[in-house]
Write an enzyme that holds these catalytic residues in place. Structure first.
Site, short mmCIF file in Angstrom:
data_model
loop_
_atom_site.label_atom_id
_atom_site.label_comp_id
_atom_site.label_asym_id
_atom_site.label_seq_id
_atom_site.Cartn_x
_atom_site.Cartn_y
_atom_site.Cartn_z
N ASP A 349 0.78 71.05 -125.02
CA ASP A 349 1.81 71.48 -124.13
C ASP A 349 2.77 72.09 -124.84
O ASP A 349 3.30 73.08 -124.40
CB ASP A 349 2.11 69.99 -123.47
CG ASP A 349 2.66 69.06 -124.53
OD1 ASP A 349 2.09 69.03 -125.52
OD2 ASP A 349 3.76 68.01 -124.17
N ARG A 353 8.17 69.20 -129.90
CA ARG A 353 8.79 67.84 -129.81
C ARG A 353 7.82 66.62 -130.13
O ARG A 353 6.69 66.89 -130.71
CB ARG A 353 9.21 67.62 -128.36
CG ARG A 353 8.36 67.63 -127.37
CD ARG A 353 9.10 67.26 -125.94
NE ARG A 353 7.85 67.30 -124.81
CZ ARG A 353 8.09 67.82 -123.63
NH1 ARG A 353 9.33 68.64 -123.48
NH2 ARG A 353 7.31 68.04 -123.06
N ASP A 354 8.16 65.38 -129.89
CA ASP A 354 7.45 64.27 -130.23
C ASP A 354 6.26 64.20 -129.07
O ASP A 354 6.22 63.00 -128.48
CB ASP A 354 8.43 62.88 -130.30
CG ASP A 354 9.25 62.93 -129.05
OD1 ASP A 354 9.14 63.61 -128.02
OD2 ASP A 354 9.86 61.69 -129.09
N GLU A 355 5.37 65.13 -129.04
CA GLU A 355 4.54 65.27 -127.97
C GLU A 355 3.22 66.02 -128.58
O GLU A 355 2.33 65.38 -129.02
CB GLU A 355 4.85 65.56 -126.77
CG GLU A 355 4.05 65.53 -125.54
CD GLU A 355 4.77 65.25 -124.25
OE1 GLU A 355 6.10 65.25 -124.26
OE2 GLU A 355 4.17 64.78 -123.20
N ASP A 362 -2.06 71.66 -118.29
CA ASP A 362 -1.35 72.77 -119.12
C ASP A 362 -2.22 73.62 -119.32
O ASP A 362 -2.26 75.02 -118.78
CB ASP A 362 -0.62 72.65 -120.00
CG ASP A 362 0.56 71.26 -119.98
OD1 ASP A 362 0.04 70.41 -119.32
OD2 ASP A 362 1.66 71.47 -120.47
N TRP A 415 -4.86 68.50 -113.58
CA TRP A 415 -4.98 67.67 -114.98
C TRP A 415 -6.38 67.40 -115.06
O TRP A 415 -7.05 68.12 -115.75
CB TRP A 415 -4.07 66.59 -114.94
CG TRP A 415 -2.63 67.27 -115.27
CD1 TRP A 415 -2.09 66.93 -116.88
CD2 TRP A 415 -1.47 67.60 -114.69
NE1 TRP A 415 -0.89 67.52 -116.81
CE2 TRP A 415 -0.66 67.98 -115.60
CE3 TRP A 415 -1.69 68.28 -113.46
CZ2 TRP A 415 0.55 68.66 -115.16
CZ3 TRP A 415 -0.48 69.09 -113.00
CH2 TRP A 415 0.70 69.11 -113.94
N GLU A 627 9.16 75.48 -120.74
CA GLU A 627 8.57 74.49 -119.94
C GLU A 627 9.27 74.46 -118.65
O GLU A 627 8.63 74.43 -117.61
CB GLU A 627 8.96 73.14 -120.75
CG GLU A 627 8.38 71.98 -119.84
CD GLU A 627 8.53 70.79 -120.62
OE1 GLU A 627 9.37 70.53 -121.49
OE2 GLU A 627 7.71 69.62 -120.38
N HIS A 648 6.29 76.24 -123.90
CA HIS A 648 4.89 75.68 -122.93
C HIS A 648 4.29 76.88 -122.47
O HIS A 648 5.09 77.44 -121.52
CB HIS A 648 5.73 74.84 -121.91
CG HIS A 648 5.47 73.06 -122.05
ND1 HIS A 648 6.17 72.67 -123.24
CD2 HIS A 648 5.01 72.36 -121.39
CE1 HIS A 648 5.74 71.24 -123.03
NE2 HIS A 648 5.37 71.10 -121.93
#
Ligand code: BGC
Length: 832
Positions: A349, A353-355, A362, A415, A627, A648
């Site tokens: 994605d 960041r913390d992802e 996506d 998704w 994003e 994103h």
């Protein structure tokens, strides 16, 4: 010669891996009595591995072994190291970082998703002239110690203390008597696989475009482009002094802003040895950044001291588009960069960041664009294998692949249905049926699972759905709560996927399955029409996304389609050509307009610059796709929703429409064996140039309009055929073409001046001229913000503008003259 992979995994006896620990250095020596004719190193790890041999790093891969569903597929890298082996003493080693296997992953702040200790696996095969083979394997001969890498984390960064780096540790003769023992680590060797994707590498380096001193007196380096990777530095200073490198995507009020990173620290540090010029870059982290905030730099920072290193999967570029509009070129570049930055092993994605997870929705939205821009068979093929094994293990398609979420994922449109649409997209792009055959079980399992969830009416009406995720009208704290009924979105997507499934069954010659999925598709379509569409083609919900889905997924009859297209055109006009769609609708809305004869409106939507719009981020200096439509607000501040990435790719999916409509290239048969080349210029574009590398070779399309002379150049490769529809051609010429180069040149007949509009024109006439309508509504919105203007309302449509202005409360003279000017400056003719 192949040798079985029989080595065991080893781990330093001293590590636990369950909290941040210094990286482990592992080494052993071995003796070679004669030079081998070939030496091959196979290596992987739980954690990240940097292999070393006789004083040098082996190969040019970084962040190996990448991220896969490790328990099922742990990728082994293979390096030819014949020239690095010497007769006599040799030293073999590796540095192990936390990486994805041990480090924290996801915003839930959980670590050790795959292992509780770092582990190394390697096998060095030495082949001698007499045919004998000697194999050095990971075993208890390896010793281990900590070194300069004090902390390392994908999200948080790397801390390196050069004073603690054991000098010469990877050379023979190093004294490792103080080093600790290693022990066997239990991990199934059946998980070891050869790579299916290209490795991650350093791809490019960027020099600073500016070195800034911020209002608070900090040093910030601007690299001019939001990237994934890290910074390499060259520095001289005193021993023990520490340089801190913080990475940011954006500046606010002149300072680096870290809001978009959420809890990721994205901070590297380097503590100097202090014995001359030192060069360093991290190896067990990566950052999504454009700006670098530097603290503790000794002396003066020059542009030569730092380089941004762009790091991602080393894919081959296959698609290019350039137009006469610089804003569109920047939008295209932003999509390319967001793709690069989010293909670091896994299609993620976001990279900052913390992802940084393999979010299925996506890539589902972006896959057609990605497959045009780069050869993605490797990265996405590998990822689909992970999806399939995890789906099989868990009984559902995870929302993120590899799955590290703490809760199970229920089947969800856009998704989970990536399980069907991605193999189909790849098949359409590459024309390779084995892509479908390999994914077939995963595809059918998903569709049958959803078929079981349908209600008596055939609707997918229960369960969680992301809906039109990040619809700009959704509340900031509920991105799934957009205008469009999420079950409408689900039913529409299900119709698309069941049809793709039926087509797949047909391609693979599965007649029974083909019949099953064809009838399922018919049932889903009937249910959709019964529930959501009127007989004349009005779609309930009346949102751009609802219409775009119904139109592009072919849910409507021809008559319904025309009416739905008109409705959609009204909706986008009423929104002032600002965007009103999220992840589900955005990739489709320009297509839906184009397919129903509203090309002008599609261009108006594409070219709008006020927020929210495709080009608003470009006007705000974006170098990647955001994003959210308003990730940066007009005052320059970062949207404070807590979920605001500047990188994103999903909303960049419109670039696929640009390739097909501006560049004009569409594959009419899988793999581009047959193509249609039909550029549809608009939006005052005067030229475009597209190139795409297909399995047959390069296809190129270039068109330009100079005054009234149009030139078109098309090349298609051997093995393909095409149809060309020439833009602006007086007779609307369509020509079949064979492989080779083709050139056309012709005069166009300018339209007689277009419709002359004035205050005497009716509202209907203004609304029928997309550009006039745009200018007119812009003036209106400036003076009466927030008041919707329905140009096609029957009671107003036939009235002249001058009459209507009399009804506008408090209409100032200025407002009137601006309205008049907006009509005069517009016309519906051809580009000047
Ligand atoms: C990700 C998205 C993703 C979404 C779904 C977000 O945090 O960044 O792009 O698709 O979650 O929940």
């Amino acid at each position: 010669m192949t040798t079985a992979w029989t080595a065991a995994f080893i781990t330093p006896a001293s590590t636990t891996g369950v909290t941040d620990e210094p990286a482990s250095y592992l080494r052993r020596e071995f003796h070679v009595s004669e030079q081998p004719i070939r030496a091959t190193l196979h290596v992987t790890a739980l954690g990240l591995v940097e292999p070393h041999l006789n004083g040098a790093v082996v190969g040019d891969e970084v962040l190996a072994p990448g991220w896969t569903s490790y328990r099922h597929r742990l990728v082994v890298s293979t390096h030819t190291v014949t020239d690095q082996i010497r007769a006599g003493a040799n030293a073999l080693g590796a540095v192990l970082g936390e990486g994805w296997a041990l480090g924290r992953l996801g915003w839930e702040d959980r670590r050790n998703h795959y292992a509780d200790r770092p582990a190394l696996w390697l096998q060095l095969e030495l082949e001698y002239p007499d045919g004998s083979v000697e194999v050095i394997r990971t075993d208890s001969e390896f010793t281990s110690h900590a070194g300069g890498v004090r902390e390392n984390s994908i999200y948080d960064g790397e801390a390196f203390d050069a004073r603690l780096e054991p000098v010469g540790w990877d050379l023979p003769g190093f004294d490792d008597s103080e080093w600790g023992a290693t022990e066997e680590f239990d991990w199934p060797v059946e998980s070891l696989v050869s790579p299916a994707a290209e490795p991650i590498r350093r791809i490019e380096e960027l020099a600073p475009v500016e070195i800034l001193t911020t209002p608070q007196g900090r040093t910030v380096v601007d690299f001019g482009q939001n990237i994934s990777g890290w910074v390499r530095l060259k520095v001289e200073g005193t021993t023990g002094s520490t340089i801190t490198l913080r990475h940011a995507e954006v500046l606010f009020d002149g300072e680096a802003d870290f809001e978009t990173l959420r809890t990721a620290k994205a901070t590297d540090s380097y503590t100097l040895r202090g014995d001359g010029i030192e060069e360093w870059e991290p190896r067990f982290t990566f950052h999504g950044f454009r700006y670098l905030q530097l603290d503790g730099w000794p002396g003066e920072l020059t542009a030569d001291s730092v380089r941004a290193v762009v790091v991602h999967s080393d894919m081959t570029r296959t698609g290019w588009l350039e137009t006469s509009n610089p804003l569109l070129n920047q939008l295209h570049s932003n999509a390319v960069w967001s793709m690069r930055d989010n293909f670091v092993g896994v299609p993620t994605d976001c990279p900052q960041r913390d992802e940084r997870l393999g979010w299925t929705g996506d890539i589902n939205a972006f896959a057609p664009t990605a497959a045009f821009l780069y050869d993605v068979r490797g990265v996405l093929g590998s990822w689909l294998k992970d999806l399939a094994v995890e789906q099989q293990e868990k009984g559902f398609v995870p929302w993120v692949v590899p799955d590290v979420l703490s809760t199970p994922s229920s089947p969800t449109a856009l998704w989970s249905d990536v399980a069907v649409s991605l193999p189909w997209t790849l098949y359409r792009e590459y024309g390779d049926e084995t892509i479908l055959a390999d994914a077939y079980e995963s595809m059918t399992t998903f569709i049958r699972q959803v078929a079981d969830l349908l209600d008596d009416n055939g609707l997918w009406s229960t369960g969680f759905q992301y809906g039109d995720w990040l619809d700009p009208d959704a509340p900031a704290d509920n991105p799934a709560g957009g205008k469009t009924d999420r079950h409408l979105v689900a039913a529409a997507y299900l119709y698309r996927t069941t049809r793709e499934m039926a087509d797949t069954a047909q391609v693979l010659g599965r007649a029974d399955d083909h019949a099953e999925f064809t009838s399922l598709a018919a049932r889903v379509r009937t249910a959709f029409l019964n529930e959501y569409v009127t007989a004349t083609g009005r779609v309930v919900n009346e949102s751009a996304t609802a219409y775009a889905l119904a139109i592009t997924f072919d849910l409507l009859s021809a008559d319904q389609m025309a009416h739905a297209g008109d409705q959609l055109a009204k909706i986008v006009a009423r929104a002032g050509y600002r965007i009103s769609t999220g992840f589900a609708g955005t990739p489709l809305v320009t297509d839906a307009l184009t397919a129903t004869g509203h090309l002008d409106e599609a261009y108006l939507l594409l070219l709008e610059t006020s927020a929210p719009s495709f080009l608003y981020p470009v006007t705000m200096g974006a170098t990647t796709i955001w994003e959210r439509w308003d990730s940066i607000r007009p005052d320059g501040s970062v949207n404070p929703s807590g979920m605001t990435s500047l990188n994103h790719y999903a909303l960049g999916a419109v670039v696929d429409w640009m390739h097909r409509t501006i560049g004009g290239l569409t594959a009419t048969e899988p793999g581009y064996r047959a193509v249609r080349i039909a550029p549809q210029p608009g939006g005052e574009l005067t030229s475009a140039r597209l190139r795409h590398t297909t399995r047959y070779g390069d296809i190129s399309v270039a068109w330009a309009k100079n005054a009234d002379l149009v030139t078109v150049d098309v090349t298609i490769p051997e093995g393909t055929t095409g149809d060309v529809v020439l833009p602006w051609h007086p007779e609307g010429l369509t020509a079949p073409i064979a492989a080779g180069e083709h050139h056309w040149e012709y005069q166009i007949v300018e339209d007689a001046a277009g419709v002359a509009l004035s205050l005497a024109s009716t509202l209907r006439e203004v609304a029928d001229d997309a550009r006039a309508w745009r200018a007119f509504t812009d003036v209106f919105a400036r003076h009466y913000p927030g008041i919707p203007l329905d140009a096609k309302a029957p009671e107003a449509a036939a009235l002249p503008i001058s009459t209507l202005l009399d009804y506008v409360p408090g209409a100032s003279a200025e407002f009137r003259s601006e309205i008049e000017a907006s009509l005069i400056t517009s016309s519906n003719g051809l580009p000047a």
